[in-house]
Design a protein around this motif. Structure first.
Motif, PDB file in Angstrom:
ATOM      1  N   ASP A   1      22.953  12.293  42.033  1.00 34.93           N
ATOM      2  CA  ASP A   1      22.014  13.197  42.756  1.00 34.93           C
ATOM      3  C   ASP A   1      23.006  14.409  42.771  1.00 34.93           C
ATOM      4  O   ASP A   1      24.252  14.659  43.199  1.00 34.93           O
ATOM      5  CB  ASP A   1      22.172  12.756  44.065  1.00 34.93           C
ATOM      6  N   ARG A   2      22.220  15.569  42.656  1.00 34.29           N
ATOM      7  CA  ARG A   2      23.040  16.991  42.307  1.00 34.29           C
ATOM      8  C   ARG A   2      23.375  17.246  43.728  1.00 34.29           C
ATOM      9  O   ARG A   2      24.160  18.460  43.944  1.00 34.29           O
ATOM     10  CB  ARG A   2      22.070  17.957  41.743  1.00 34.29           C
ATOM     11  N   SER A   3      22.725  16.894  44.926  1.00 30.11           N
ATOM     12  CA  SER A   3      23.387  17.312  46.154  1.00 30.11           C
ATOM     13  C   SER A   3      24.827  16.672  46.574  1.00 30.11           C
ATOM     14  O   SER A   3      25.353  17.085  47.577  1.00 30.11           O
ATOM     15  CB  SER A   3      22.447  16.849  47.257  1.00 30.11           C
ATOM     16  N   ILE A   4      25.355  15.882  45.680  1.00 29.49           N
ATOM     17  CA  ILE A   4      26.784  15.159  46.089  1.00 29.49           C
ATOM     18  C   ILE A   4      27.649  16.320  45.899  1.00 29.49           C
ATOM     19  O   ILE A   4      27.663  17.447  44.805  1.00 29.49           O
ATOM     20  CB  ILE A   4      26.902  13.966  45.331  1.00 29.49           C
ATOM     21  N   ALA A   5      28.678  16.638  46.915  1.00 23.94           N
ATOM     22  CA  ALA A   5      29.672  17.563  46.548  1.00 23.94           C
ATOM     23  C   ALA A   5      30.348  17.645  45.462  1.00 23.94           C
ATOM     24  O   ALA A   5      30.444  16.809  44.621  1.00 23.94           O
ATOM     25  CB  ALA A   5      30.799  17.280  47.695  1.00 23.94           C
ATOM     26  N   GLY A   6      30.871  18.859  44.923  1.00 20.63           N
ATOM     27  CA  GLY A   6      31.492  19.193  43.775  1.00 20.63           C
ATOM     28  C   GLY A   6      33.126  18.711  44.050  1.00 20.63           C
ATOM     29  O   GLY A   6      33.707  18.153  44.760  1.00 20.63           O
ATOM     30  N   ALA A   7      33.741  19.447  42.963  1.00 21.70           N
ATOM     31  CA  ALA A   7      35.190  19.152  42.939  1.00 21.70           C
ATOM     32  C   ALA A   7      35.768  19.724  44.249  1.00 21.70           C
ATOM     33  O   ALA A   7      35.460  20.777  44.813  1.00 21.70           O
ATOM     34  CB  ALA A   7      35.827  19.779  41.711  1.00 21.70           C
ATOM     35  N   GLY A   8      36.921  19.160  44.504  1.00 22.56           N
ATOM     36  CA  GLY A   8      37.797  19.558  45.819  1.00 22.56           C
ATOM     37  C   GLY A   8      39.153  19.887  45.186  1.00 22.56           C
ATOM     38  O   GLY A   8      39.382  20.185  44.210  1.00 22.56           O
ATOM     39  N   THR A   9      40.031  20.210  46.481  1.00 21.01           N
ATOM     40  CA  THR A   9      41.230  20.587  45.992  1.00 21.01           C
ATOM     41  C   THR A   9      42.179  19.335  45.903  1.00 21.01           C
ATOM     42  O   THR A   9      43.393  19.203  45.233  1.00 21.01           O
ATOM     43  CB  THR A   9      41.988  21.566  47.152  1.00 21.01           C
ATOM     44  N   THR A  10      41.919  17.963  46.530  1.00 20.14           N
ATOM     45  CA  THR A  10      42.607  17.009  46.506  1.00 20.14           C
ATOM     46  C   THR A  10      41.575  15.604  46.313  1.00 20.14           C
ATOM     47  O   THR A  10      40.272  15.664  46.610  1.00 20.14           O
ATOM     48  CB  THR A  10      43.324  16.608  47.698  1.00 20.14           C
ATOM     49  N   GLY A  11      42.142  14.744  45.638  1.00 23.39           N
ATOM     50  CA  GLY A  11      41.299  13.648  45.534  1.00 23.39           C
ATOM     51  C   GLY A  11      42.212  12.592  45.067  1.00 23.39           C
ATOM     52  O   GLY A  11      42.876  12.615  43.870  1.00 23.39           O
ATOM     53  N   MET A  12      42.175  11.102  45.548  1.00 21.64           N
ATOM     54  CA  MET A  12      42.657  10.081  45.130  1.00 21.64           C
ATOM     55  C   MET A  12      44.278  10.337  45.072  1.00 21.64           C
ATOM     56  O   MET A  12      45.053   9.970  44.065  1.00 21.64           O
ATOM     57  CB  MET A  12      42.240   9.423  43.786  1.00 21.64           C
ATOM     58  N   GLY A  13      44.671  10.980  45.813  1.00 19.66           N
ATOM     59  CA  GLY A  13      46.460  11.407  45.699  1.00 19.66           C
ATOM     60  C   GLY A  13      46.657  12.533  44.822  1.00 19.66           C
ATOM     61  O   GLY A  13      47.833  12.935  44.664  1.00 19.66           O
ATOM     62  N   PHE A  14      45.737  13.327  44.329  1.00 18.07           N
ATOM     63  CA  PHE A  14      46.141  14.184  43.233  1.00 18.07           C
ATOM     64  C   PHE A  14      45.566  15.656  43.746  1.00 18.07           C
ATOM     65  O   PHE A  14      44.729  15.681  44.628  1.00 18.07           O
ATOM     66  CB  PHE A  14      45.235  14.000  41.806  1.00 18.07           C
ATOM     67  N   ALA A  15      46.312  16.774  43.511  1.00 16.38           N
ATOM     68  CA  ALA A  15      45.899  18.080  43.761  1.00 16.38           C
ATOM     69  C   ALA A  15      45.364  18.514  42.799  1.00 16.38           C
ATOM     70  O   ALA A  15      46.030  18.634  41.481  1.00 16.38           O
ATOM     71  CB  ALA A  15      47.124  18.664  44.324  1.00 16.38           C
ATOM     72  N   ARG A  16      44.318  19.653  42.884  1.00 13.85           N
ATOM     73  CA  ARG A  16      43.785  20.340  41.834  1.00 13.85           C
ATOM     74  C   ARG A  16      43.426  21.829  42.277  1.00 13.85           C
ATOM     75  O   ARG A  16      43.058  22.150  43.155  1.00 13.85           O
ATOM     76  CB  ARG A  16      42.583  19.929  41.621  1.00 13.85           C
ATOM     77  N   ILE A  17      43.959  22.755  41.440  1.00 16.10           N
ATOM     78  CA  ILE A  17      43.949  24.217  41.298  1.00 16.10           C
ATOM     79  C   ILE A  17      43.106  24.789  40.300  1.00 16.10           C
ATOM     80  O   ILE A  17      43.369  24.419  39.117  1.00 16.10           O
ATOM     81  CB  ILE A  17      45.066  25.000  42.126  1.00 16.10           C
ATOM     82  N   ALA A  18      42.188  25.461  40.508  1.00 13.85           N
ATOM     83  CA  ALA A  18      41.582  26.177  39.356  1.00 13.85           C
ATOM     84  C   ALA A  18      41.276  27.414  39.567  1.00 13.85           C
ATOM     85  O   ALA A  18      40.711  28.043  40.665  1.00 13.85           O
ATOM     86  CB  ALA A  18      40.258  25.287  39.068  1.00 13.85           C
ATOM     87  N   ALA A  19      41.265  28.285  38.534  1.00 19.02           N
ATOM     88  CA  ALA A  19      40.917  29.761  38.661  1.00 19.02           C
ATOM     89  C   ALA A  19      40.715  30.214  37.162  1.00 19.02           C
ATOM     90  O   ALA A  19      41.309  29.852  36.203  1.00 19.02           O
ATOM     91  CB  ALA A  19      42.186  30.581  39.341  1.00 19.02           C
ATOM     92  N   GLY A  20      39.621  31.069  37.176  1.00 17.94           N
ATOM     93  CA  GLY A  20      38.950  31.333  35.912  1.00 17.94           C
ATOM     94  C   GLY A  20      38.831  30.470  35.084  1.00 17.94           C
ATOM     95  O   GLY A  20      37.924  29.484  35.177  1.00 17.94           O
ATOM     96  N   ARG A  21      39.444  30.150  33.887  1.00 18.74           N
ATOM     97  CA  ARG A  21      39.287  29.200  32.791  1.00 18.74           C
ATOM     98  C   ARG A  21      40.324  27.975  32.726  1.00 18.74           C
ATOM     99  O   ARG A  21      40.290  27.347  31.982  1.00 18.74           O
ATOM    100  CB  ARG A  21      39.114  29.771  31.403  1.00 18.74           C
ATOM    101  N   THR A  22      41.146  28.179  33.951  1.00 14.89           N
ATOM    102  CA  THR A  22      42.445  27.339  34.039  1.00 14.89           C
ATOM    103  C   THR A  22      42.234  26.125  35.177  1.00 14.89           C
ATOM    104  O   THR A  22      41.971  26.764  36.186  1.00 14.89           O
ATOM    105  CB  THR A  22      43.681  28.109  34.122  1.00 14.89           C
ATOM    106  N   THR A  23      42.639  25.163  34.683  1.00 18.62           N
ATOM    107  CA  THR A  23      43.087  23.803  35.811  1.00 18.62           C
ATOM    108  C   THR A  23      44.286  23.192  35.642  1.00 18.62           C
ATOM    109  O   THR A  23      44.816  23.321  34.748  1.00 18.62           O
ATOM    110  CB  THR A  23      41.698  23.039  35.622  1.00 18.62           C
TER     111      THR A  23
END
Length: 597
Positions: A305-327
Motif C-alpha cells: 500500500d503506497r500509504s505506508i510511511a516512507g524511510a525514516g531516520t532510524t530503523g532496526m537499530g540503524f541510523a540513516r541520513i540522506a541528502a542530495g544523491r547521498t545516503t
C-alpha cells in the motif's frame, strides 16, 4: 592447540536435542510418505519470485555455483555440485535455483528442471537426505508450486502424480514439524510454505487455517514495533517481507481475509526496509546480510500500500541520513544476542555511504560462502568501516556450537551501552553514536559524530576514544602499560571494489574516483597516519573475494581522550548530478557466475 582441538570436537558433536530433532524430522518425513497425496492444484499457480536469466543459462551449461564453489559438469546433474556439504545442501534443497531456470523458460530449461526435480524425488522422496527440515521444505514447496505449470507441462500423468504425491508429503511433514523450527526467517519460511501449499493443493485445504493462524501469531511476536527482527539482518528482513507478501497474495487469490497481525507486520516492516535502503537501491550490508537479490526489494515495495510511511531516520537499530544523491547508514545498536548472534557481526558504529548508483564506503560483508576463516574474518570489527583498538573487536566470538546442523560461533562480550541520536540541523544532518565495547579491556568508550551537508556533497566525521570514570582510567593505564605506554588504534574506511583510489597531496589526502565520474576526497586533521591498504569485498555468487582498498587512519591513544577528525567530500569540480551510464555491476571480474566458462 589442545584447547582449539577440543573446541572443534565439541562443535562437531551434535547435542542430544539436535540429534532428537533430526530423528523426528526423518520419522515424520517417512510417515508423511505413506499418507494420501495431493491430487492437483486448486487454481492455476503464478510465479512469485524473480530469477536470473544469466544464472539459468549457466546451470544449463553445467556450471553449478553454490556456496562459493563452481562445479563444471556439462550435461551433468545439479546434484553433482561440490563444496561444503552443509552450505551447498542449503542452497540445492531449497530449490531457489528453479527461479533461474524459469527465467530462461525454454524447453531445454523445462526439461532440466523436470529431470532434477525427479532426481530429488527418487533420492529424497522417502524422507531421507538433508532437505527434510521445515525451513527448507517450506522454501521448496513455494518454488515447486509457484513454478508448477513450468514443471508439469509436457509430463505424462504418472510423472505428474509423482510430483503431486511429493508435494502432499512435504506439506504434511510441515504441518507436523514447523514448531521445531527456530523463530525468525526459518519459521516464516516453514509457515509461509504451509500456507501456500494449503491454499494451492487439492486435498491439503484442511491445513490452511492452522497455518494461517500460526503465521499471524509469529507476525505479532517476531516482528518488533519498529518493524525489525532479532537478527538485525536487513536481507533477512527483506526475505520475511517477501514471504509475507506471497502469503497475502495467496490469501487474496483464494478470497480469504488477510489476518490483521499479518497486515500490521507488513506495515511495520516496509518503512524499516526503506530506511535500510541505499540510494542505489541495495540494502545496507550488516550482520551477515547482503544487498538483496536484484529486483526483489523493488518487487516487494511495489506490491505494498503506497500509504505506508516512507524511510525514516532510524530503523532496526540503524541510523540513516540522506541528502542530495547521498545516503549514509550506520549501525547504532548492540549486536544481536543469544541464538540470534551466530551470524551477527561486531559492526557497532560502522557505516556505509552511497552516492547515487555507486557504493563508496562499505563493509567487507559476509564471508560465509568462502569458508570458515573468511566467515570469521568478515565478522570482526576490522572488516567494517569503524574504529578498532589494537586488533580488538567491539564484540568477540565465543566457542563454536552446532546451530541447525552448521557450526557457528556466537558474539560475546558485546557492548552494553550503545547510544544513537539523529538530528536535523539548519545546515545538514548529524548522527551521534557511542559504545562501550572497549571499556572492560581498555577502559575506553568510542564516540562517533557524522555530519552530512544539506546537498549531500560532504561528510565530516569525528572519532573519540575517552575514559568516563576513575575505573576506566585504571583500566586504560593498565592496558597502556601492557602495550609499551600507548594503545594503538585504527579507523578504517573500506572502499567498494569498483573504486579507484590513490594517495594525494603528499600523503595528506586520498582521491576516490567512482565509475560514474564523481571524485571524492578524503582528508584528516593530521593527528593520525593516513595509508591506503588492501581490502576485500565479500559477496555471495562469486568464486572468491573481490580485491578492494581501504583508507586507514592509525594512531596511538596516549591520554584519557583521543580525538580524530576527518572528512569525505566531493571535489569542487564534480557536478551535483552526473550522467551515470556505466553498468552498475560490471562483469569484468572472473569471480562472478556470469563469467564462468
Amino acid at each position: 592447540m589442545r584447547n582449539r582441538r577440543s573446541r572443534q570436537q565439541v562443535a562437531q558433536s551434535p547435542s542430544w536435542r539436535t540429534r532428537r530433532t533430526a530423528y523426528l524430522h526423518r520419522y515424520h518425513a517417512r510417515r508423511a510418505a505413506r499418507a494420501k497425496p495431493a491430487t492437483g492444484f486448486v487454481s492455476q499457480p503464478e510465479p512469485r519470485s524473480i530469477g536470473h536469466f544469466a544464472r539459468g543459462r549457466q546451470l544449463l551449461a553445467g556450471n553449478f555455483l553454490f556456496a562459493g564453489v563452481l562445479t563444471t559438469s556439462p550435461g551433468g546433474s545439479i546434484w553433482d555440485a561440490q563444496g561444503d556439504r552443509d552450505l551447498v545442501d542449503q542452497e540445492l534443497h531449497g530449490f531457489a535455483w528453479l527461479d533461474d531456470l524459469a527465467a530462461v523458460g525454454d524447453g531445454r530449461a523445462r526439461a532440466a528442471a523436470q529431470k532434477w526435480v525427479a532426481e530429488w524425488i527418487v533420492a529424497s522422496g522417502d524422507g531421507s537426505g538433508p532437505g527434510w527440515t521445515p525451513d527448507l521444505t517450506g522454501r521448496r514447496l513455494i518454488r515447486w508450486i509457484s513454478h508448477g505449470l513450468f514443471l508439469l507441462r509436457g509430463l505424462d500423468r504418472a510423472s505428474q502424480d509423482h510430483i503431486f504425491r511429493s508435494l502432499g508429503q512435504q506439506t504434511l511433514f510441515l504441518s507436523r514439524r514447523w514448531k521445531a523450527t527456530r523463530a525468525g526467517l526459518p519459521r516464516f519460511e516453514a509457515l509461509a510454505g504451509m500456507v501456500y501449499a494449503g491454499l494451492s493443493l487439492e486435498g491439503m485445504e484442511h491445513l490452511a487455517d492452522p497455518a494461517i493462524a500460526a503465521l499471524a501469531v509469529d507476525c505479532a511476536v517476531s516482528i518488533g514495533p519498529d518493524g525489525g527482527i532479532a537478527s538485525r539482518n536487513p536481507e533477512e528482513l527483506l526475505d520475511i517481507l517477501t514471504l509475507l507478501m506471497w502469503a497475502t497474495e495467496a490469501l487474496e487469490a483464494s478470497d480469504r481475509p488477510v489476518p490483521q497481525p499479518l497486515a500490521d507486520a507488513v506495515t511495520r516492516i516496509v518503512p524499516t526496509l526503506r530506511t535500510l535502503r541505499h540510494a542505489d537501491g541495495g540494502l545496507a550490508r550488516f550482520h551477515g546480510g547482503g544487498r538483496g537479490l536484484d529486483g526483489r526489494l523493488d518487487q516487494a515495495l511495489a506490491r505494498v500500500d503506497r500509504s505506508i510511511a516512507g524511510a525514516g531516520t532510524t530503523g532496526m537499530g540503524f541510523a540513516r541520513i540522506a541528502a542530495g544523491r547521498t545516503t549514509l547508514i550506520a549501525d547504532g545498536a548492540p549486536p544481536p544476542q543469544g541464538n540470534e548472534s551466530f551470524n551477527a557481526h561486531a559492526s557497532t558504529l560502522a557505516f556505509e555511504l552511497t552516492s547515487g548508483r555507486r557504493p563508496v564506503v562499505v563493509n567487507c560483508g559476509s564471508g560465509v560462502t568462502f569458508g570458515a576463516d573468511w566467515r570469521r574474518a568478515g565478522r570482526a570489527t576490522p572488516s567494517h568501516s569503524t574504529l578498532c583498538i589494537a586488533g580488538y573487536s567491539s564484540s568477540r566470538l565465543g566457542a563454536p556450537a552446532l546451530v541447525g546442523g552448521l557450526t557457528r560461533e556466537p558474539l560475546i562480550d558485546q557492548p552494553d551501552d550503545v547510544q544513537c541520536i539523529v538530528t536535523r540541523m539548519d545546515d545538514g544532518h548529524r548522527v551521534e553514536l557511542s559504545h562501550d565495547g572497549f571499556q572492560l579491556t581498555h577502559g575506553q568508550t568510542h564516540a562517533r559524530i557524522l555530519e552530512m551537508t544539506l546537498d549531500g556533497r560532504g561528510l565530516v566525521g569525528e572519532d573519540l576514544l575517552t575514559t568516563l570514570s576513575s575505573i576506566d582510567k585504571e583500566r586504560f593505564d593498565r592496558a597502556r602499560g601492557l602495550t609499551g605506554g600507548a594503545i594503538p588504534f585504527a579507523v578504517r574506511f573500506h572502499l567498494h571494489p569498483d573504486i579507484e583510489a590513490h594517495v594525494d597531496l603528499g600523503g595528506a589526502a586520498v582521491s576516490i574516483a567512482l565509475k560514474s565520474g564523481e571524485i571524492w576526497v578524503f582528508r584528516h586533521d593530521g593527528h593520525a597516519d593516513l595509508t591506503l591498504q588492501p581490502s576485500v569485498y565479500l559477496e555471495s555468487g562469486r568464486l572468491k573475494p573481490r580485491a578492494a582498498q581501504q583508507v586507514v587512519l592509525t594512531g596511538s591513544a596516549l591520554s584519557y581522550a583521543t580525538r580524530i577528525r576527518w572528512s569525505l567530500t566531493k571535489a569542487q569540480d564534480t557536478p551535483d548530478v552526473v550522467r551515470d551510464l556505466a553498468p552498475a555491476r560490471p562483469q569484468d571480474d572472473d569471480a562472478s557466475i556470469e563469467d564462468a566458462p
